[in-house]
Design a protein around this motif. Structure first.
Motif, PDB file in Angstrom:
ATOM      1  N   ALA A 288       0.944  -1.571  -0.359  1.00 62.43           N
ATOM      2  CA  ALA A 288      -0.010  -0.183  -0.026  1.00 62.43           C
ATOM      3  C   ALA A 288       1.305   1.149   0.164  1.00 62.43           C
ATOM      4  N   ALA A 289       2.222   1.139   0.093  1.00 61.62           N
ATOM      5  CA  ALA A 289       3.072   2.444   0.427  1.00 61.62           C
ATOM      6  C   ALA A 289       2.859   2.224  -1.000  1.00 61.62           C
ATOM      7  N   GLN A 290       3.259   1.447  -2.037  1.00 65.25           N
ATOM      8  CA  GLN A 290       3.433   2.516  -3.513  1.00 65.25           C
ATOM      9  C   GLN A 290       2.537   1.002  -4.409  1.00 65.25           C
ATOM     10  N   PRO A 291       1.253   1.826  -3.964  1.00 61.53           N
ATOM     11  CA  PRO A 291      -0.269   0.758  -4.315  1.00 61.53           C
ATOM     12  C   PRO A 291      -0.211   1.027  -5.958  1.00 61.53           C
ATOM     13  N   GLU A 292       0.201   1.207  -6.961  1.00 59.29           N
ATOM     14  CA  GLU A 292      -0.404   1.148  -7.972  1.00 59.29           C
ATOM     15  C   GLU A 292       0.285   0.043  -8.759  1.00 59.29           C
ATOM     16  N   ALA A 293       1.822  -0.042  -8.165  1.00 60.79           N
ATOM     17  CA  ALA A 293       2.362  -1.463  -9.385  1.00 60.79           C
ATOM     18  C   ALA A 293       3.017  -2.090  -8.400  1.00 60.79           C
ATOM     19  N   PRO A 294       3.016  -3.858  -9.284  1.00 60.23           N
ATOM     20  CA  PRO A 294       3.589  -4.380  -7.571  1.00 60.23           C
ATOM     21  C   PRO A 294       5.430  -4.286  -7.560  1.00 60.23           C
ATOM     22  N   LEU A 295       5.573  -4.096  -5.772  1.00 59.00           N
ATOM     23  CA  LEU A 295       6.903  -3.903  -5.998  1.00 59.00           C
ATOM     24  C   LEU A 295       8.250  -5.096  -6.412  1.00 59.00           C
ATOM     25  N   THR A 296       8.706  -4.874  -6.988  1.00 60.05           N
ATOM     26  CA  THR A 296      10.067  -5.077  -7.839  1.00 60.05           C
ATOM     27  C   THR A 296      11.364  -4.436  -6.588  1.00 60.05           C
ATOM     28  N   LYS A 297      11.100  -4.121  -5.881  1.00 55.61           N
ATOM     29  CA  LYS A 297      12.743  -3.876  -5.031  1.00 55.61           C
ATOM     30  C   LYS A 297      12.224  -3.738  -3.510  1.00 55.61           C
ATOM     31  N   LEU A 302      10.752  -0.198   4.305  1.00 54.57           N
ATOM     32  CA  LEU A 302       9.997   0.287   3.857  1.00 54.57           C
ATOM     33  C   LEU A 302       8.806   0.688   4.942  1.00 54.57           C
ATOM     34  N   LYS A 303       8.106   1.672   5.037  1.00 57.44           N
ATOM     35  CA  LYS A 303       7.251   2.169   5.338  1.00 57.44           C
ATOM     36  C   LYS A 303       5.500   0.998   5.652  1.00 57.44           C
ATOM     37  N   GLY A 304       4.562   1.358   6.029  1.00 52.29           N
ATOM     38  CA  GLY A 304       3.766   0.782   5.494  1.00 52.29           C
ATOM     39  C   GLY A 304       2.831   2.238   5.156  1.00 52.29           C
ATOM     40  N   ALA A 305       0.778   1.390   5.318  1.00 59.41           N
ATOM     41  CA  ALA A 305       0.577   2.411   4.902  1.00 59.41           C
ATOM     42  C   ALA A 305      -0.935   1.512   4.506  1.00 59.41           C
ATOM     43  N   PRO A 306      -2.379   2.388   4.395  1.00 57.94           N
ATOM     44  CA  PRO A 306      -3.170   1.647   4.828  1.00 57.94           C
ATOM     45  C   PRO A 306      -4.075   0.902   3.898  1.00 57.94           C
ATOM     46  N   MET A 307      -4.504   0.072   3.765  1.00 54.23           N
ATOM     47  CA  MET A 307      -4.833  -1.528   2.642  1.00 54.23           C
ATOM     48  C   MET A 307      -5.337   0.079   1.833  1.00 54.23           C
ATOM     49  N   GLU A 308      -6.584   0.558   2.266  1.00 51.25           N
ATOM     50  CA  GLU A 308      -7.079   1.136   1.003  1.00 51.25           C
ATOM     51  C   GLU A 308      -7.125   2.072   0.094  1.00 51.25           C
ATOM     52  N   HIS A 309      -4.964   2.605   0.501  1.00 47.60           N
ATOM     53  CA  HIS A 309      -4.479   2.734  -1.403  1.00 47.60           C
ATOM     54  C   HIS A 309      -4.539   2.011  -1.947  1.00 47.60           C
ATOM     55  N   LEU A 310      -4.410   0.543  -1.798  1.00 45.26           N
ATOM     56  CA  LEU A 310      -3.890  -0.961  -2.532  1.00 45.26           C
ATOM     57  C   LEU A 310      -4.862  -0.620  -4.030  1.00 45.26           C
ATOM     58  N   SER A 311      -5.186  -0.106  -5.392  1.00 40.60           N
ATOM     59  CA  SER A 311      -5.468  -0.445  -6.445  1.00 40.60           C
ATOM     60  C   SER A 311      -5.962  -1.530  -7.126  1.00 40.60           C
ATOM     61  N   THR A 312      -7.683  -1.619  -7.787  1.00 35.30           N
ATOM     62  CA  THR A 312      -8.320  -2.708  -7.044  1.00 35.30           C
ATOM     63  C   THR A 312      -7.687  -2.792  -9.125  1.00 35.30           C
ATOM     64  N   GLY A 313      -7.328  -1.709  -9.665  1.00 36.78           N
ATOM     65  CA  GLY A 313      -7.133  -1.983 -10.894  1.00 36.78           C
ATOM     66  C   GLY A 313      -6.273  -2.813 -11.112  1.00 36.78           C
ATOM     67  N   ALA A 314      -4.703  -2.646 -10.411  1.00 35.90           N
ATOM     68  CA  ALA A 314      -3.685  -2.510 -10.169  1.00 35.90           C
ATOM     69  C   ALA A 314      -3.603  -3.843 -10.052  1.00 35.90           C
ATOM     70  N   VAL A 315      -4.669  -4.459  -9.313  1.00 36.42           N
ATOM     71  CA  VAL A 315      -4.850  -5.642  -8.317  1.00 36.42           C
ATOM     72  C   VAL A 315      -5.291  -6.830  -9.526  1.00 36.42           C
ATOM     73  N   ILE A 316      -6.138  -6.889 -10.322  1.00 34.06           N
ATOM     74  CA  ILE A 316      -6.473  -7.000 -11.462  1.00 34.06           C
ATOM     75  C   ILE A 316      -6.054  -7.371 -12.698  1.00 34.06           C
ATOM     76  N   ARG A 317      -4.922  -6.479 -13.008  1.00 33.49           N
ATOM     77  CA  ARG A 317      -3.795  -6.358 -14.802  1.00 33.49           C
ATOM     78  C   ARG A 317      -2.502  -7.354 -13.551  1.00 33.49           C
TER      79      ARG A 317
END
Length: 329
Positions: A288-297, A302-317
């Motif tokens: 959720a700290a970098q929600p628009e694409a999967p982490l590669t690094k 790395l600090k966390g962030a609220p789960m609602e930041h995660l993008s539904t579209g990114a998960v579906i892709r």
């Protein structure tokens, strides 16, 4: 040679200890390895390779596990846990070599249990590496394979191969790790309509997990999903092992899917995936700290962030990308 290994934590820790158990077997292939676990994780003992016997601790077990430890005739004890219970078990083992982590030395009483130490610090490495480092303190393990490993016991009679399905596990012991119900429902609907995959939602026995699942079931788009409450950990592991894809938040199912190399998406919010991420080739990790694409690094700070930041579209892709890959054999 007789080796006692102690992992008295939760599901994820137990599964991530399997690379270290594999290293113990490689270092002493003829040794009898006994694994001490808590009763909540005991059903998985039958699925852990390289272990010849188990000792189960917990309420209602009475003196039995302690007697097993005391009379085991151990040559070495590896304490992967580092709490009061495991330190006492280490002392009672009377093993010639008792291996613990350096950080246990902060507790003077616990530190008396050990005579060999690993300097590994879990904040600096993946949890599987941390546990492997304990073995490397006395048995050089080289780089070591960090991928966990489970093997389901063979059934007495062959069962028909189940039809493909997607397994979604939205619950965990910490509600702050929950993703929004309507987003789970949207992902389930996409799997059903685009990929024609039946979806199975699973959850644990806690009331707040079941309430979260009920909220997902009532959200638009999830009407066709099946809901299952596996009666034990082995039943859950069997469901995970048979799935075409697994999507879950940061919980024990992440590690079960990783151990069976199932294509998976792991969703992290307040916790850092550096320490707990699945590492096989068909695993996709979101933070959720970098929600628009999967982490590669992955970084230990790395600090966390609220789960609602995660993008539904990114998960579906990411789901589409994983399901486009050839099915693993």
């Amino acid at each position: 040679m007789r080796i006692l290994a102690l992992q008295l934590k939760r599901i994820g820790d137990l599964v991530l200890t399997t690379p270290a158990l594999r290293a113990l077997h490689q270092a002493w292939p003829d040794a009898h390895i006994a694994l001490g676990v808590m009763d909540g994780t005991a059903p998985l003992l039958a699925a852990i390779p390289f272990v010849q016997s188990g000792i189960v601790f917990g309420r209602g077990r009475g003196w039995t596990p302690w007697q097993q430890v005391l009379t085991g005739g151990w040559d070495a004890c590896f304490d992967f846990t580092g709490n009061d219970r495991s330190a006492l078990a280490t002392v009672l083992s009377r093993a010639r070599k008792c291996v613990g982590f350096e950080w246990v030395r902060r507790n003077r009483l616990r530190s008396l249990a050990y005579n060999a130490w690993s300097p590994s610090k879990v904040r600096d490495v993946h949890t599987a590496r941390h546990y492997l480092d304990l073995v490397a303190a006395v048995a050089p393990a080289g780089a070591g394979d960090l991928l966990p490993e489970l093997s389901l016991p063979e059934a007495s009679s062959p069962a028909p191969k189940p039809a493909p399905y997607a397994l979604l596990h939205p619950g965990t012991a910490r509600p702050e790790k929950y993703w929004l119900p309507e987003r789970w429902a949207e992902v389930a609907a996409h799997l059903q309509t685009v990929h024609h995959l039946p979806t199975i939602f699973t959850c644990g026995p806690d009331d707040f997990e079941r309430a979260h699942l009920a909220a997902i079931a009532s959200a638009e788009g999830s009407e066709k999903s099946e809901v299952r409450h596996p009666p034990d950990l082995m039943s859950l592991a069997t469901l995970v092992a048979g799935a075409r894809i697994v999507i879950s938040c940061d919980t024990g199912v992440v590690h079960l899917a990783s151990a069976f190399r199932i294509p998976q998406i792991a969703l992290f919010g307040p916790t850092n995936p550096f320490h707990w991420r699945p590492m096989h080739a068909r695993a996709v990790v979101f933070s959720a700290a970098q929600p628009e694409a999967p982490l590669t690094k992955f970084e230990p700070r790395l600090k966390g962030a609220p789960m609602e930041h995660l993008s539904t579209g990114a998960v579906i892709r990411a789901t589409d990308s994983l399901l486009a890959l050839p099915r693993p054999t």
